[in-house]
Every structure is written in C-alpha cells, then in structure tokens.
Design a protein around this motif. Structure first.
Motif, PDB file in Angstrom:
ATOM      1  N   MET A   1      54.417  15.341   6.389  1.00 12.65           N
ATOM      2  CA  MET A   1      53.889  16.367   7.282  1.00 12.65           C
ATOM      3  C   MET A   1      54.153  15.955   8.739  1.00 12.65           C
ATOM      4  O   MET A   1      53.972  14.807   9.116  1.00 12.65           O
ATOM      5  N   GLU A   2      54.548  16.902   9.535  1.00  8.74           N
ATOM      6  CA  GLU A   2      54.862  16.665  10.945  1.00  8.74           C
ATOM      7  C   GLU A   2      53.570  16.502  11.756  1.00  8.74           C
ATOM      8  O   GLU A   2      52.659  17.324  11.661  1.00  8.74           O
ATOM      9  N   THR A   3      53.509  15.453  12.558  1.00  5.00           N
ATOM     10  CA  THR A   3      52.355  15.266  13.434  1.00  5.00           C
ATOM     11  C   THR A   3      52.432  16.248  14.598  1.00  5.00           C
ATOM     12  O   THR A   3      53.491  16.807  14.893  1.00  5.00           O
TER      13      THR A   3
ATOM     14  N   ALA B   1      54.940  15.014  17.139  1.00  6.64           N
ATOM     15  CA  ALA B   1      56.317  15.237  16.679  1.00  6.64           C
ATOM     16  C   ALA B   1      56.696  16.706  16.865  1.00  6.64           C
ATOM     17  O   ALA B   1      57.816  17.029  17.280  1.00  6.64           O
ATOM     18  N   LYS B   2      55.764  17.596  16.596  1.00  8.30           N
ATOM     19  CA  LYS B   2      56.004  19.035  16.796  1.00  8.30           C
ATOM     20  C   LYS B   2      56.230  19.326  18.280  1.00  8.30           C
ATOM     21  O   LYS B   2      57.143  20.079  18.639  1.00  8.30           O
TER      22      LYS B   2
ATOM     23  N   ARG C   1      59.672  18.181  19.223  1.00  9.61           N
ATOM     24  CA  ARG C   1      60.666  19.110  18.672  1.00  9.61           C
ATOM     25  C   ARG C   1      60.725  20.392  19.491  1.00  9.61           C
ATOM     26  O   ARG C   1      61.803  20.879  19.850  1.00  9.61           O
TER      27      ARG C   1
ATOM     28  N   SER D   1      63.215  17.192  23.120  1.00 11.45           N
ATOM     29  CA  SER D   1      63.403  15.739  23.043  1.00 11.45           C
ATOM     30  C   SER D   1      62.207  15.053  23.694  1.00 11.45           C
ATOM     31  O   SER D   1      61.407  15.694  24.387  1.00 11.45           O
ATOM     32  N   GLN D   2      62.121  13.751  23.482  1.00 11.01           N
ATOM     33  CA  GLN D   2      61.082  12.973  24.155  1.00 11.01           C
ATOM     34  C   GLN D   2      61.273  13.024  25.663  1.00 11.01           C
ATOM     35  O   GLN D   2      60.305  13.133  26.419  1.00 11.01           O
TER      36      GLN D   2
ATOM     37  N   ALA E   1      54.492   9.063  20.110  1.00 10.14           N
ATOM     38  CA  ALA E   1      55.140   9.393  18.831  1.00 10.14           C
ATOM     39  C   ALA E   1      54.931   8.266  17.824  1.00 10.14           C
ATOM     40  O   ALA E   1      54.638   8.529  16.652  1.00 10.14           O
TER      41      ALA E   1
ATOM     42  N   GLY F   1      51.454   8.372  16.604  1.00 13.87           N
ATOM     43  CA  GLY F   1      51.200   9.585  15.825  1.00 13.87           C
ATOM     44  C   GLY F   1      50.279  10.599  16.464  1.00 13.87           C
ATOM     45  O   GLY F   1      49.923  11.590  15.843  1.00 13.87           O
TER      46      GLY F   1
ATOM     47  N   VAL G   1      51.777  24.310  20.252  1.00 11.04           N
ATOM     48  CA  VAL G   1      51.129  23.177  19.595  1.00 11.04           C
ATOM     49  C   VAL G   1      49.764  23.049  20.255  1.00 11.04           C
ATOM     50  O   VAL G   1      49.642  23.218  21.467  1.00 11.04           O
TER      51      VAL G   1
ATOM     52  N   GLU H   1      46.045  19.793  16.906  1.00 11.89           N
ATOM     53  CA  GLU H   1      47.173  19.163  16.231  1.00 11.89           C
ATOM     54  C   GLU H   1      47.557  17.841  16.908  1.00 11.89           C
ATOM     55  O   GLU H   1      47.963  16.897  16.240  1.00 11.89           O
TER      56      GLU H   1
END
Length: 75
Positions: free
Chosen positions: A1-3, A6-7, A10, A14-15, A33, A36, A54, A58
């Motif tokens: 599952m995407e944190t 991370a979402k 995305r 990018s970071q 990241a 988490g 987001v 989340e």
C-alpha cells in the motif's frame, strides 16, 4: 500500500519537485519518505500545496487519525 508521503511525491512528480513546492531540500523529503510519513507540523502545508489530492490524514495518521466521516446531505 502506498503511504501518504509516497502519494504526495508521486503527485508532485518527484522528491525534488515536492521539496521545491515546500521550500525544502530533496534530502528532507527523502527523510520523510524513508520514515513513511510527513512531520505533523508540515502535513497541512503538503495538503494545500497539492490541492487536497493527499490529505493530512494520509500523510501522518498517527497525528491526525482517521479522516472524518462524510455525512450524507439531505436532498
């Protein structure tokens, strides 16, 4: 599952892009990241920068818990 973080990365692309949006280095975003989650004091800022795509819930559920239930609107 995407944190949540991370979402956010995305969605930003990018970071580096997320860091730029927030005035942070890519290394700071990388730290988030790897752990988490985003720090509680930055979650609303990330949420706003990404137009609510987001949520703070989340990004750091330990701080913000579950999102509030959406109530049905009378018709």
């Amino acid at each position: 599952m995407e944190t949540g973080i991370a979402k956010a990365i995305r969605l930003a692309g990018s970071q580096t892009a997320l860091g730029t949006m927030l005035g942070l280095t890519p290394q700071a975003v990388q730290k988030w990241a790897s752990q988490g989650f985003a720090p509680g004091d930055r979650c609303r800022e990330v949420e706003a920068a990404l137009g609510g795509q987001v949520t703070r819930y989340e990004l750091n559920p330990a701080v913000f818990g579950d999102p509030p239930a959406v109530e049905a609107q009378p018709q």
